[in-house]
Design a protein around this motif. Sequence first.
Motif, PDB file in Angstrom:
ATOM      1  N   GLU A  10       0.853  -1.184   0.000  1.00 35.39           N
ATOM      2  CA  GLU A  10       0.000   0.000   0.000  1.00 35.39           C
ATOM      3  C   GLU A  10       0.884   1.228   0.000  1.00 35.39           C
ATOM      4  O   GLU A  10       1.936   1.254   0.641  1.00 35.39           O
ATOM      5  CB  GLU A  10      -0.928  -0.007   1.208  1.00 35.39           C
ATOM      6  CG  GLU A  10      -1.962  -1.101   1.107  1.00 35.39           C
ATOM      7  CD  GLU A  10      -3.001  -1.038   2.212  1.00 35.39           C
ATOM      8  OE1 GLU A  10      -2.736  -0.393   3.245  1.00 35.39           O
ATOM      9  OE2 GLU A  10      -4.069  -1.628   2.035  1.00 35.39           O
ATOM     10  N   TYR A  12       0.702   5.787  -0.591  1.00 33.10           N
ATOM     11  CA  TYR A  12      -0.133   6.988  -0.647  1.00 33.10           C
ATOM     12  C   TYR A  12       0.165   7.811  -1.892  1.00 33.10           C
ATOM     13  O   TYR A  12       1.312   7.937  -2.300  1.00 33.10           O
ATOM     14  CB  TYR A  12       0.132   7.882   0.576  1.00 33.10           C
ATOM     15  CG  TYR A  12      -0.351   7.311   1.875  1.00 33.10           C
ATOM     16  CD1 TYR A  12      -1.674   7.484   2.289  1.00 33.10           C
ATOM     17  CD2 TYR A  12       0.510   6.614   2.703  1.00 33.10           C
ATOM     18  CE1 TYR A  12      -2.118   6.966   3.496  1.00 33.10           C
ATOM     19  CE2 TYR A  12       0.077   6.092   3.911  1.00 33.10           C
ATOM     20  CZ  TYR A  12      -1.243   6.277   4.300  1.00 33.10           C
ATOM     21  OH  TYR A  12      -1.667   5.762   5.498  1.00 33.10           O
ATOM     22  N   GLN A  67       5.197   8.672   0.961  1.00 29.11           N
ATOM     23  CA  GLN A  67       4.242   7.770   0.320  1.00 29.11           C
ATOM     24  C   GLN A  67       3.979   6.514   1.144  1.00 29.11           C
ATOM     25  O   GLN A  67       3.027   5.801   0.880  1.00 29.11           O
ATOM     26  CB  GLN A  67       4.757   7.337  -1.057  1.00 29.11           C
ATOM     27  CG  GLN A  67       4.712   8.419  -2.093  1.00 29.11           C
ATOM     28  CD  GLN A  67       5.265   7.927  -3.412  1.00 29.11           C
ATOM     29  OE1 GLN A  67       6.372   7.419  -3.495  1.00 29.11           O
ATOM     30  NE2 GLN A  67       4.470   8.077  -4.455  1.00 29.11           N
ATOM     31  N   ASP A  69       3.855   4.186   4.967  1.00 25.65           N
ATOM     32  CA  ASP A  69       3.589   4.286   6.397  1.00 25.65           C
ATOM     33  C   ASP A  69       4.909   4.485   7.121  1.00 25.65           C
ATOM     34  O   ASP A  69       5.921   3.872   6.773  1.00 25.65           O
ATOM     35  CB  ASP A  69       2.911   3.007   6.909  1.00 25.65           C
ATOM     36  CG  ASP A  69       1.458   2.925   6.472  1.00 25.65           C
ATOM     37  OD1 ASP A  69       0.791   3.979   6.432  1.00 25.65           O
ATOM     38  OD2 ASP A  69       1.000   1.812   6.168  1.00 25.65           O
ATOM     39  N   ARG A  97      -1.052  13.690   2.014  1.00 26.37           N
ATOM     40  CA  ARG A  97      -1.477  12.403   1.466  1.00 26.37           C
ATOM     41  C   ARG A  97      -2.914  12.542   0.996  1.00 26.37           C
ATOM     42  O   ARG A  97      -3.770  12.998   1.753  1.00 26.37           O
ATOM     43  CB  ARG A  97      -1.380  11.321   2.542  1.00 26.37           C
ATOM     44  CG  ARG A  97       0.050  11.013   2.924  1.00 26.37           C
ATOM     45  CD  ARG A  97       0.101  10.065   4.080  1.00 26.37           C
ATOM     46  NE  ARG A  97       1.449   9.547   4.265  1.00 26.37           N
ATOM     47  CZ  ARG A  97       1.819   8.812   5.297  1.00 26.37           C
ATOM     48  NH1 ARG A  97       0.944   8.505   6.237  1.00 26.37           N
ATOM     49  NH2 ARG A  97       3.061   8.376   5.386  1.00 26.37           N
ATOM     50  N   CYS A  99      -4.714   9.935  -1.036  1.00 25.88           N
ATOM     51  CA  CYS A  99      -5.427   8.662  -0.953  1.00 25.88           C
ATOM     52  C   CYS A  99      -4.408   7.538  -0.807  1.00 25.88           C
ATOM     53  O   CYS A  99      -3.233   7.700  -1.084  1.00 25.88           O
ATOM     54  CB  CYS A  99      -6.336   8.434  -2.163  1.00 25.88           C
ATOM     55  SG  CYS A  99      -5.489   7.976  -3.674  1.00 25.88           S
ATOM     56  N   ARG A 100      -4.896   6.424  -0.339  1.00 30.03           N
ATOM     57  CA  ARG A 100      -4.053   5.240  -0.163  1.00 30.03           C
ATOM     58  C   ARG A 100      -4.475   4.234  -1.225  1.00 30.03           C
ATOM     59  O   ARG A 100      -5.649   3.972  -1.402  1.00 30.03           O
ATOM     60  CB  ARG A 100      -4.276   4.680   1.241  1.00 30.03           C
ATOM     61  CG  ARG A 100      -3.384   3.549   1.614  1.00 30.03           C
ATOM     62  CD  ARG A 100      -3.695   3.155   3.072  1.00 30.03           C
ATOM     63  NE  ARG A 100      -2.896   2.055   3.483  1.00 30.03           N
ATOM     64  CZ  ARG A 100      -1.891   2.141   4.352  1.00 30.03           C
ATOM     65  NH1 ARG A 100      -1.610   3.302   4.904  1.00 30.03           N
ATOM     66  NH2 ARG A 100      -1.208   1.086   4.687  1.00 30.03           N
TER      67      ARG A 100
END
Length: 109
Positions: A10, A12, A67, A69, A97, A99-100
């Motif tokens: 994941e 961002y 981008q 975590d 950020r 969206c993820r």
Amino acid sequence: MSDSDDGDMEIYDLKVTVDRVEGRSVCGMAVGDHFELTNSAHLRLPEGKHFCVYALASVLPFLAAKQRDLAPGDWLAQDSHFICPDPEERLVMKVERTCRRTMNSADLT
């Protein structure tokens, strides 16, 4: 291409916006000017707009980290403002950020 459509990471999407100009705008940028970083590495500018290469160079080293975590307490998780190195301009940018998204790491280089 990867075999999985589900993705294994994941990341961002980011928006970098001129938050303020504390000096004189030498490069012609104004508050609200921005670019977006999407899909890991796609830099997008609004049509007809520009973004100063020196301002971009000052924020670019931090974007890959923003981008992802970050560990709790990491200073970069707390800070979202970056400044252009031109002392006459003092252009301050904010990284947000937007969206993820889930991506396949095998699709990236």
